[in-house]
Design an enzyme around this catalytic site. Sequence first.
Site, PDB file in Angstrom:
ATOM      1  N   GLU A  79       0.831  -1.363   0.017  1.00 54.11           N
ATOM      2  CA  GLU A  79      -0.055  -0.056  -0.054  1.00 54.11           C
ATOM      3  C   GLU A  79       0.733   1.255  -0.065  1.00 54.11           C
ATOM      4  OE1 GLU A  79      -3.742   2.130   2.577  1.00 54.11           O
ATOM      5  OE2 GLU A  79      -2.784   0.179   3.115  1.00 54.11           O
TER       6      GLU A  79
ATOM      7  N   ASN B 114      -6.594   1.628   2.394  1.00 50.51           N
ATOM      8  CA  ASN B 114      -7.173   2.767   2.722  1.00 50.51           C
ATOM      9  C   ASN B 114      -6.986   3.719   1.506  1.00 50.51           C
ATOM     10  OD1 ASN B 114      -8.662   1.681   4.934  1.00 50.51           O
ATOM     11  ND2 ASN B 114      -7.297   2.870   6.469  1.00 50.51           N
TER      12      ASN B 114
ATOM     13  N   ASN C  27     -12.152  -1.080  -0.946  1.00 48.57           N
ATOM     14  CA  ASN C  27     -11.518  -1.562   0.250  1.00 48.57           C
ATOM     15  C   ASN C  27     -12.183  -1.038   1.498  1.00 48.57           C
ATOM     16  OD1 ASN C  27      -9.056  -2.425   1.953  1.00 48.57           O
ATOM     17  ND2 ASN C  27      -9.189  -0.076   2.523  1.00 48.57           N
ATOM     18  N   GLU C  28     -12.504  -1.872   2.418  1.00 44.94           N
ATOM     19  CA  GLU C  28     -13.097  -1.708   3.749  1.00 44.94           C
ATOM     20  C   GLU C  28     -14.097  -0.493   3.664  1.00 44.94           C
ATOM     21  OE1 GLU C  28      -9.904  -0.948   6.665  1.00 44.94           O
ATOM     22  OE2 GLU C  28      -9.617  -2.971   6.744  1.00 44.94           O
TER      23      GLU C  28
ATOM     24  N   TYR D  11      -6.495  -8.436  12.272  1.00 45.97           N
ATOM     25  CA  TYR D  11      -5.029  -8.057  12.803  1.00 45.97           C
ATOM     26  C   TYR D  11      -5.256  -8.624  13.994  1.00 45.97           C
ATOM     27  CZ  TYR D  11      -4.046  -5.228   8.513  1.00 45.97           C
ATOM     28  OH  TYR D  11      -3.841  -5.087   7.008  1.00 45.97           O
TER      29      TYR D  11
ATOM     30  N   GLU E  41      -5.996  -9.227   4.163  1.00 43.01           N
ATOM     31  CA  GLU E  41      -5.223  -8.536   5.078  1.00 43.01           C
ATOM     32  C   GLU E  41      -5.395  -9.305   6.505  1.00 43.01           C
ATOM     33  OE1 GLU E  41      -5.960  -4.300   5.969  1.00 43.01           O
ATOM     34  OE2 GLU E  41      -6.525  -3.873   4.063  1.00 43.01           O
TER      35      GLU E  41
ATOM     36  N   GLN F 267       1.885  -5.880   5.847  1.00 41.62           N
ATOM     37  CA  GLN F 267       2.029  -5.805   4.566  1.00 41.62           C
ATOM     38  C   GLN F 267       3.546  -6.408   4.041  1.00 41.62           C
ATOM     39  OE1 GLN F 267       1.625  -1.732   3.146  1.00 41.62           O
ATOM     40  NE2 GLN F 267      -0.504  -1.504   4.370  1.00 41.62           N
TER      41      GLN F 267
END
Length: 566
Positions: free
Chosen positions: A69, A114, A214-215, A286, A340, A409
């Site tokens: 990202e 994001n 994304n999200e 996460y 993720e 990442q």
Amino acid sequence: MTTHNSQYSAETTHPDKQESSPVPTAAGTTASNVSTTGNATTPDASIALNADATPVADVPPRLFGSFVEHLGRCVYGGIYEPSHPTADENGFRQDVLDLVKELGVTCVRYPGGNFVSNYNWEDGIGPRENRPMRRDLAWHCTETNEMGIDDFYRWSQKAGTEIMLAVNMGTRGLKAALDELEYVNGAPGTAWADQRVANGIEEPMDIKMWCIGNEMDGPWQVGHMSPEEYAGAVDKVAHAMKLAESGLELVACGSSGAYMPTFGTWEKTVLTKAYENLDFVSCHAYYFDRGHKTRTAASMQDFLASSEDMTKFIATVSDAADQAREANNGAKDIALSFDEWGVWYSDKWNEQEDQWKAEAAQGLHHEPWPKSPHLLEDIYTAADAVVEGSLMITLLKHCDRVRSASRAQLVNVIAPIMAEEHGPAWRQTTFYPFAEAALHARGQAYAPAISSPTIHTEAYGDVPAIDAVVTWDEQARTGLLLAVNRDANTPHTLTIDLSGLPGLPGLGTLALSKAQLLHEDDPYRTNTAEAPEAVTPQPLDIAMNATGTCTATLPAISWISVEFHG
């Protein structure tokens, strides 16, 4: 990637914590009645692959993906640093490229995260000197656009990775997605495809897998939506993209985490509406040790059992996808893209973000936003590596539904690879469990029968101390056993029996190729630029007989891998 108080973790309230009974154990696992106290040299646990064992599924190559990202120094100072001594003609760091290849990454999700929800893909093509500077609202930084899709394609060609490309559903949508698709995949002869050729890439990039946003459920996300709003939007974009290229594999945004109030219902709403043109739904989770500042024992034990969360997450999303299939009278399963996952000490970022918000609230500010600042640069411990090894075991044991995954990442930003500006690059502790699976997990995945002592956790009740997975490539006659001891206090000795592997009687015998152990007496030990090999896997002293049986002792907080061949 969520930006504030949004990680799915052991201390997040979720349905499991509201139940008085322990959560179910992982498939193929039973808890024995043997006490966790006792002589570690006497076997108190076992892993066995029975002759009638059914494989979970074939091991999908995309399970070993990663994520790049435009965040902090992941791109600038990570994969791209033209002034670095190892930089090639494109500005790519060769030392980082070498480590990416060693890590075994197969597919890389790009450019967000994001970041993508306020990104104009056109800003990153053509001569660098003509590319505009933009403000990145996700991470409050200045984006130079020195790297874009053309550059990342060239990098991926050198790294040997597939690209999973994300499109902006925050400030843009249908037309921008179709234009980008034409640019990267179109045959010469149309406006955008000819622009790609003019920019030096003659052949189509053949990018097959696309994340549609994304999200989008997250209030931190630029242009965030309700489930119904996103369902309508993704349905239109997926439909149009499949009209352009029916062979695309499209990923819808799932929930940003299991902590979200619409977790489960979001997936069901979105997948039911857009079922016909979707192939995957994303999962994000996460984990971190909530007691890391005070080194609280109970928090460490909960952290070590993080895969219980991941198992529940996979079951919930799979169930929602199945309900969507049934509602559409469909024949295909929507697969999961766990694009993720990993260890992220988000409390550190949350503190930084709270400070920034407090300062920003004190009137208007006109100072320039920083370029590629040091953000989310977690330094991982031996315990973090054991947890990531445990999470990889869980992904492999559910690869019938999880057909793609991206460890978040890749470089510098919560990453297995660290790189200093104008300096060295090195492997974090988390590098090793990922690389072992990525390089050696082949063929079919099996969830072996496990008998294990239990450990008590505050978040999940009593759970097995031992977890494991086996992969076996019958044609190549190579296999891999990955196992973890999630007990924070006690070693456990395992008897391992692989005699039930398919085709083994015809092969005759099994032999050990390599066995290694990742463990440190100090679970908080880390690798640094000054001591890049402080934590590395060490040879595991075991002997495998011809029928594939052996004994191994796993210290508290440890991970092992056993490579074998027929």
